[in-house]
Design a protein around this motif. Structure first.
Motif, short mmCIF file in Angstrom:
data_model
loop_
_atom_site.label_atom_id
_atom_site.label_comp_id
_atom_site.label_asym_id
_atom_site.label_seq_id
_atom_site.Cartn_x
_atom_site.Cartn_y
_atom_site.Cartn_z
N GLU A 35 0.83 -1.21 0.00
CA GLU A 35 0.00 0.00 0.00
C GLU A 35 0.86 1.25 0.00
N ARG A 36 1.96 1.18 0.76
CA ARG A 36 2.86 2.33 0.83
C ARG A 36 3.44 2.63 -0.55
N THR A 37 3.82 1.59 -1.27
CA THR A 37 4.37 1.77 -2.62
C THR A 37 3.34 2.43 -3.52
N ALA A 38 2.10 1.98 -3.45
CA ALA A 38 1.04 2.56 -4.28
C ALA A 38 0.84 4.04 -3.95
N VAL A 39 0.85 4.37 -2.68
CA VAL A 39 0.67 5.77 -2.29
C VAL A 39 1.85 6.61 -2.75
N LEU A 40 3.06 6.12 -2.53
CA LEU A 40 4.23 6.87 -2.97
C LEU A 40 4.25 7.06 -4.48
N ASP A 41 3.77 6.06 -5.22
CA ASP A 41 3.70 6.18 -6.67
C ASP A 41 2.69 7.25 -7.09
N GLN A 42 1.62 7.40 -6.32
CA GLN A 42 0.59 8.40 -6.64
C GLN A 42 1.00 9.81 -6.25
N LEU A 43 1.94 9.91 -5.32
CA LEU A 43 2.33 11.21 -4.79
C LEU A 43 3.40 11.83 -5.66
N ASP A 44 3.04 12.91 -6.31
CA ASP A 44 3.98 13.65 -7.15
C ASP A 44 4.84 14.51 -6.23
N PRO A 45 6.16 14.45 -6.37
CA PRO A 45 7.02 15.27 -5.51
C PRO A 45 6.64 16.75 -5.53
N GLU A 46 6.10 17.23 -6.64
CA GLU A 46 5.67 18.63 -6.73
C GLU A 46 4.47 18.92 -5.85
N ASP A 47 3.74 17.86 -5.45
CA ASP A 47 2.57 18.06 -4.59
C ASP A 47 2.97 18.53 -3.19
N LEU A 48 4.19 18.23 -2.79
CA LEU A 48 4.64 18.59 -1.45
C LEU A 48 5.33 19.94 -1.47
N GLU A 49 5.00 20.75 -0.50
CA GLU A 49 5.60 22.07 -0.41
C GLU A 49 7.08 21.94 -0.05
N SER A 50 7.90 22.54 -0.84
CA SER A 50 9.34 22.44 -0.64
C SER A 50 9.74 22.94 0.74
N GLY A 51 10.53 22.11 1.44
CA GLY A 51 11.02 22.49 2.75
C GLY A 51 10.08 22.20 3.90
N SER A 52 8.90 21.65 3.61
CA SER A 52 7.95 21.37 4.70
C SER A 52 8.36 20.12 5.46
N SER A 53 7.84 20.00 6.67
CA SER A 53 8.10 18.81 7.48
C SER A 53 7.57 17.56 6.80
N VAL A 54 6.42 17.68 6.19
CA VAL A 54 5.82 16.53 5.51
C VAL A 54 6.70 16.08 4.37
N GLU A 55 7.25 17.03 3.62
CA GLU A 55 8.13 16.67 2.51
C GLU A 55 9.32 15.85 3.02
N GLU A 56 9.89 16.27 4.15
CA GLU A 56 11.05 15.56 4.70
C GLU A 56 10.66 14.15 5.14
#
Length: 131
Positions: free
Chosen positions: A2-23
């Motif tokens: 499931e984690r692989t599927a979620v990571l595949d769906q998550l575009d790196p651009e979707d995450l705000e650069s420098g945010s805690s979530v991105e890290e």
């Protein structure tokens, strides 16, 4: 899996650069790619900043009464919506500076497209939450 599927769906651009979530996502993705266990201890150890560790600790103690699938879908939609909103603000800023009519038309079309995408994500999250 499931984690692989979620990571595949998550575009790196979707995450705000420098945010805690991105890290945190970066650490999880790296651990998974390297075949390391993605567990609280390994993620915690890999996070270098106390702010990130505090966020990870708070996530670990959240009430998980919500359906995990809906929670993940909602998070992905929220990440995408926020990215689209950032893009839309950028387009609005460009519109304020632009004087070429052809460029203004292109920017207006882009803004309308972004607005439609944001609306579809917002509608989708509201529908999932109503289940």
């Amino acid at each position: 899996e499931e984690r692989t599927a979620v990571l595949d769906q998550l575009d790196p651009e979707d995450l705000e650069s420098g945010s805690s979530v991105e890290e945190i996502v970066r650490v999880i993705r790296t651990l998974q790619e390297e075949g390391e266990p993605v567990e609280y201890a390994t993620v915690f150890q890999a996070l270098e900043d106390d702010t990130h560790r505090g966020l990870r600790a708070s996530l670990a103690f959240r009430d998980e009464s919500m359906d995990a699938g809906l929670a993940v879908d909602g998070c992905l939609a929220t990440f995408r919506r926020r990215r689209l909103e950032r893009e839309q603000r950028s387009v609005v800023d460009a519109l304020k500076r632009e004087s070429d009519p052809a460029m203004i038309d292109d920017l207006l079309a882009r803004k309308m497209n972004l607005r439609r995408q944001i609306a579809s994500l917002t509608d989708g999250v509201q529908e999932d939450g109503a289940r």
